[in-house]
Each structure stands twice: as C-alpha cells, then as structure tokens.
Design an enzyme around this catalytic site. Structure first.
Site: not given
Ligand code: NOJ
Length: 570
Positions: A227, A276
C-alpha cells in the site's frame, strides 16, 4: 501458529503451464482482488470475513484466476476500512482470527490459488501501540521519532509545520496535546488523521517491517500488495508543496512526499527477504507515479515484481489513447524486464462499467482488451458479474473517510462518484434472493440495490450470454492459448478509425488477433479479420466455437459492432 514451510501445500501450476512458466507464475498471473468486508459473510453479522472468503474460494478456482489478493484484514479500528492497522500480526475479530487466515491460505493452495496479502507500511492506525506510546511519552521520546512529529509554525505553533494536504481533504497535519494537556506538536498523516505516517528514516520502523514480512511469509503467503509504496520516504526537510490543492487518489502529480528515490533501497532489502523463501514470493507496488518510466523503477530486477498500472486504469475509452498507454506501459517495462500489469477496477475507483460510460457492452469489451495484453492482469471482485457502481447510497450508510471528510475539500472536488469509494464496495450478490443475495444471513454493511440478485453468481452461472461466463471463457482461452499471457509482444495492425487492433504471435507461429471497437458506430473489419475464426466476442457472451463465428451475425459479415472486442485466431 508457526509451522514448517514443508508442511504447507504449495499451489499447483495452472492448466497449460510449462515448468518454466510455473516458475515465473507472476509474469502473466490473473490476480483477483478480494475486498474482505464485501465478498462473503461467514458468520451472518452483515460484514464479510475470512470464513466467508474461504467458503467461496471454489468460485475463484472455477473462474480460472491464478491468485487472490486480500485487502487488509488486520486488527484495525476501521477508520479507513482496515488501511489503518493497529496490529499487523493479528486479524481483526470482525474478520476472524489467525486460524481462519491459516485455513484460508491452506485451502487456497489446495485449489491451486496463490494468496497475496496487503501490507500497509506508509502509516499505521493512531491506535497502534507505538503511536499511543509516542503520544503518552511526549516530545523528545524515541517513539515520536517513529512517526513525523514536528512543532507547529506561527507565533503560538498553532499552524501546521508545512503546506502538505491530506489525500482525503484538509491539512496533512493534526496537532496533539502534550501529556500535561497543553497544545503540543503536530503529526503528519497523508491520509486520515487516524493514519499517522511512519518515519522511514527510523531504523526501528525498517526492522519491524522486515520482521512483518517474515511473519506472513512463514504463514505461507505468496506475496504482498504494498500500500502507498511510493510514499514511505519524504523529501528531506519536509519542504512545502508550493501549490496546495486537493490531491487525488491514484494521482500523477510530482510531490515532495511521493515517489522519492529513497524508497527503492527499502524494496531492495525486502526483495532479499522474498527471495529467501521458496516458490517465488512476490511484491506488488501500489505506486502512484508521474509516468510509466517512474513506475518501472519499482520493479527493477532487485526490487519488487509488479507495480499496478494506474496510467492504464486512468485512460479513457478511446483507441488512440489506449494504444498510446499500452505502448508506453510496455516500453517502460522492457528495460527492467518486469511484466506489465493491467487493471480496470479496484476498491478505490468507480467500477469500470460505470466509469467508462455505463454500458455493460463497453465494460466487457474493455475486459477482453485487458486480458489480451502481455503481462499480468487484476480483476476486482464483482467485475466478473458486470456490477455497476452503486451511485445512490444514502449518505448515512457511507463509511469512506474520503466522503466523511468531503467538506474539507476546499475546491469542492469529488462531484458525482469521483473520489468516493463506497459505491464500488457494496457486498457482491451470490444468489438471486435472500436477505443479502447470498452474501450472508445477516444483511449487508452497505445497502445492496434492488435487483442486485439478477447479477448474482448463481443467476449467471451456465448462461452463455452472461458476463460471468464471458470471464470464465476468457480466462480459459488466456491460459490455453500460446500467444496470450506473458509471451508474445504486441504488433499493431492497421484498422479503421476508432478500432484498436493488434496481433500477438506465439513462438510456435500461432497468431492471435484482438480487435476492439471504441467508436460509436459499427466498423468494417473484414480486411483485418479476413482469415481465421473467432475465439471469443465480448458482446455476445462466450463463443468458443472452433470453426465458425456462431451467434455473431454482424461479425461474420466482417462488421465489428461498437463497444465490442473480438479475440481472433488467424
Ligand atoms: C491505498 C488504498 O488502496 C486505499 O484504499 C487507502 O485508503 C489508501 N491507500 C491509504 O492506505
């Protein structure tokens, strides 16, 4: 919970795969995104959960995808639907527990499906133990250094440290009280105030995430979707943006807190850990970058394996624009040797059926184009049912912080569904009837529209004209056809205005042609598809007939209807 890797069933390679392809499974994998809240509810509390996902895994195996990516299921106060993690080693009770995760991973592997989990390293929840201790211990505490705490500006320190904006609206800084209750420092949150950003210059943060990778790899996961992979490192000194203004999800702006070169060192160190483990464990970057060339940097051979191609997702339904983005996507990945990825829908954007104009025909045509391109593709739960965006959710049902903080958008952006994300997160229908159309026995956390059951898995199964059967057929052809998947490159063909056409030739000479009519009128493609046979046509449901173009009179006369894609065997 820790078990020996040797005990774990390894995913079988998919149909039609050679050993080598199985080895590099991620180069052409079709990866299905499960949004756990909205996929299937195993305990009837109205909220999807891991038991529900586990019970529905056979749907994914039948669909023919190679892997499942699960959006976050960790312990979380759910300020951003789980992208605010309080404990990265625990499952939120609303989704189950570690035993459910273990059982899910094992079952998926038995069905030949790989499992990718979401890792959220840019920020934690404000309920995370580290952040709570940082607040308690006050300025100067080493715990504060794991986040970005700064004194305010202005005479009384009551203005934020810089002009950075939160993606969800308003300033990216919130002021906290000192332990004695007086107004104190500010902390950075690029998303909601409940999502404080980690300071990746701090060694404890780096160590913790390396340890987390091992924790989940030991649980048997096949990879991580990372993310905000572009956000971990901030420009030194946290300089002003200079041009404040509402930032967009999946945006392409050049910003002092995104896509800084320092992130790559982190991914090089993570790659060593992934390597790994046996079986090609992968990292997938969710990186919003200014251009495809910048995205390619995340997937250099010693970094991650894949990056989402949001430039493709953001492209309108237009032959020239699509050709351009396909070329630039493929060109940018060549020097680094990584597969290109393709995605049309996810939990952050308006579903592609609605976004591209609302017609199911166009959504199906867009899908067949995506699945014909070289590399790996992502399918978001429910798109295989042709689900539209739910555009009329009542305000009091919405939970997206982007909606709840909408008043903070000074420029009034976010008209319609743009920037609002609950409409693509409505629980999906499995059966024609029932309190939540088979999602579960206890209703659904977001209201489902009337008629949702007509789009259900049960209703579409076995109907050759259904979108579900089109996806199943397309994935089967894609797996079996030697020119599809990772291998052959794209060779553009001359085509009438509004039509995009390309050939892919397999090593054994077999030639596959994909033609897409993005125009408003039917197009004469008789010259283009002079010899051969149709494998699949998006407009009429699956047509895998081997010698005739049955059911598509228009096409057999050499006419490609508007909003239609044909897969052709030359
Ligand atoms: C991207 C994620 O896909 C989204 O849903 C989220 O709100 C933001 N990152 C923050 O984590």
């Amino acid at each position: 919970m820790t078990q020996h890797l040797a005990d774990r069933p390894q995913p079988a390679s998919g149909p039609g795969r050679s050993q080598d392809q199985a080895h590099d499974w991620w180069r052409d994998a079709v990866i299905y995104q499960v949004y756990p809240r909205s996929f299937a509810d195993g305990n009837g509390d109205g909220m999807g959960d891991l038991a529900g996902v586990r019970a529905r895994l056979p749907h994914l195996a039948d669909l023919g995808v190679d892997a499942v990516w699960l959006s976050p299921f960790y312990a979380s106060p759910q300020a951003d639907a789980g992208y605010d993690v309080a404990d990265y080693r625990a499952i939120d009770p609303m989704f189950g527990d570690l035993h459910d995760a273990d059982a899910l991973i094992r079952d998926a592997h038995r069905l030949g499906l790989r499992v990718i989990v979401d890792l959220v390293p840019n920020h934690s929840s404000d309920r995370h133990e580290w952040f709570q201790r940082a607040l308690r211990e006050g300025p100067g505490s080493p715990l504060r250094d794991r986040y970005h705490f700064r004194p305010g500006t202005g005479e009384r320190g009551d203005a934020p440290p810089n002009d950075w904006e939160s993606i969800f609206g308003g300033p990216a800084w919130t002021r906290v009280a000192d332990p004695d209750g007086t107004p104190g420092e500010w902390y950075l949150h690029l998303f909601a105030p409940e999502q404080p950003d980690f300071n990746w210059d701090n060694q404890a943060v780096r160590d913790e995430f390396r340890s987390l990778l091992r924790f989940w790899l030991d649980m048997g996961v096949d990879g991580f979707r990372i993310d905000v992979a572009h956000g971990l490192v901030k420009a030194a000194g946290l300089p002003d943006m200079g041009h404040p203004g509402q930032l967009k999800l999946l945006g392409t702006q050049v910003l002092p807190f995104f896509d800084q070169d320092g992130v790559h060192e982190i991914y090089r160190s993570w790659r060593q850990i992934l390597d790994e483990y046996p079986g090609q464990r992968i990292g997938v970057a969710e990186a919003w970058t200014p251009n495809a060339g910048r995205t390619a940097l995340y997937v250099r051979p010693d970094e991650l394996h894949q990056a989402f191609n949001f430039h493709y997702l953001n492209t309108p339904w237009d032959a020239l624009a699509l050709r351009e983005v396909i070329d630039s996507s493929l060109d940018s990945m060549r020097p680094v040797g990584a597969p290109t990825t393709w995605v049309l829908s996810n939990h952050d954007v308006v579903r592609h059926r609605t976004r591209l104009g609302g017609s199911l025909a166009r959504a199906r045509a867009a899908t067949l184009l995506m699945l014909a391109l070289p590399g790996s593709a992502y399918v978001y739960q429910g798109e295989e049912l042709g689900l539209p965006e739910v555009e009329d959710l009542p305000d009091d049902a919405r939970q997206d912080p982007a909606f709840l903080r909408r008043g903070a958008h000074e420029d009034g952006s976010g008209d319609g569904q743009e920037g609002l994300r609950d409409g693509c997160r409505v629980p999906i229908p499995w059966t024609p009837d029932g309190s939540s159309y088979g999602f579960g026995d206890g209703g659904s956390w977001l209201p489902q529209p009337a008629g949702w059951g007509g789009l259900s898995v049960a209703e579409q199964t076995g109907d050759p004209a259904s979108t579900l059967e089109l996806y199943r057929a397309a994935l089967a052809v894609r797996h079996a056809h030697p020119a599809l998947g990772a291998g052959a490159d794209v060779e553009w063909l001359e085509a009438p205005a509004g039509v995009l056409a390309f050939r892919r030739r397999a090593a054994d000479g077999t030639a596959f042609v994909c033609a897409v009519n993005t125009g408003e009128a039917a197009a004469d493609v008789s010259a283009l598809l002079a010899t051969g046979k149709a494998l699949l046509v998006s407009g009429t449901g699956p047509d895998t007939a081997t010698d005739t173009v049955t059911g598509t009179d228009a096409l057999s006369a050499g006419i490609l209807p508007a909003d239609t894609t044909v897969w052709w065997q030359e």
